[in-house]
Design a protein around this motif. Structure first.
Motif, short mmCIF file in Angstrom:
data_model
loop_
_atom_site.label_atom_id
_atom_site.label_comp_id
_atom_site.label_asym_id
_atom_site.label_seq_id
_atom_site.Cartn_x
_atom_site.Cartn_y
_atom_site.Cartn_z
N LYS A 120 5.19 -2.24 -17.39
CA LYS A 120 5.57 -2.62 -16.03
C LYS A 120 7.08 -2.62 -15.83
O LYS A 120 7.56 -2.83 -14.71
N TYR A 141 7.11 -3.10 -11.90
CA TYR A 141 5.98 -2.61 -11.12
C TYR A 141 4.76 -3.48 -11.42
O TYR A 141 4.23 -3.44 -12.54
N SER A 146 2.68 -0.01 -6.97
CA SER A 146 3.42 -1.04 -6.25
C SER A 146 4.85 -0.60 -5.97
O SER A 146 5.42 0.22 -6.70
N PRO A 148 8.47 -1.28 -6.53
CA PRO A 148 9.09 -2.04 -7.62
C PRO A 148 10.01 -3.14 -7.11
O PRO A 148 10.62 -3.03 -6.04
#
Length: 210
Positions: A120, A141, A146, A148
């Motif tokens: 992530k 993320y 998504s 960030p």
């Protein structure tokens, strides 16, 4: 200094209900190399991590971002006498100053130890319109799709990338691909002293039972 760094390989030991801890020999070595205030900063880091370990991921981001953003910005030239040096977290804490790469590396390893999946966390090169200069930030993320969140040492608050109109993203790479990015000469030239076996996080933070 090289002998000190050789001792600071990453070690994360889990046992029962863990808390983070820095062994006394390592604290003593930090004090010997960088002074008593560096030792206190290392202790403060561990205390912050223990406060954050049970928090949700967003709260961990905020804790870690706030902690390291207390550190003053300084160019590599003024700290290390060279135009490009990527400091480890130990060196960053020891010197108590650094440039954008140093902030990002320290935040990445701390969040990773706090259990935030490295998948992530991305290191993102961008152009700062405010300073008209290349810049490195850590991006998070929540999901692959998504927007960030940006952890930055210029703007201390965490905002979605869509609200950071002062940054133009250029290239992102996973934190675990740090050395590969350096080999590819992304953003800056790799200093001759950099070697593949270099340990990017030389600060041993273990976990033990309370």
């Amino acid at each position: 200094m090289k002998k000190l760094f050789a001792l600071f390989s990453v070690a994360l030991i889990l046992s029962g209900t863990p808390e983070f801890n820095l062994a006394k020999p390592f604290l003593d070595k930090i004090e010997k190399e960088y002074g008593i205030y560096a030792k206190r900063r290392a202790v403060a880091l561990v205390q912050m991590m223990n406060e954050a370990r049970e928090l949700d991921e967003i709260s961990k981001l905020e804790k870690v971002n706030d902690f390291f953003n207390q550190t003053p910005y300084a160019s590599d030239k003024s700290v290390w006498g060279t135009s490009d040096y990527w400091a480890t977290r130990l060196e960053f804490i020891g010197k108590d100053k650094g440039d954008c790469e140093d902030f990002v590396i320290a935040k990445f390893f701390t969040l990773k130890e706090l259990g935030v999946p490295s998948s992530k966390l991305y290191m993102t090169y961008a152009k700062s319109l405010r300073y008209n200069a290349a810049h490195l930030v850590l991006t998070y993320y929540e999901t692959p799709k998504s927007t960030p969140l940006v952890l930055d040492n210029y703007n201390y608050k965490i905002f979605p990338a869509t609200q950071r109109r002062d940054l133009i993203p250029i290239y992102s790479f996973r934190g675990d691909e740090l050395f590969k990015a350096k080999q590819a000469q992304i953003g800056k030239i790799i200093p001759a002293s950099t070697r593949q076996e270099r340990q990017w996080d030389e600060l041993v933070i273990t976990q033990r039972k309370e």
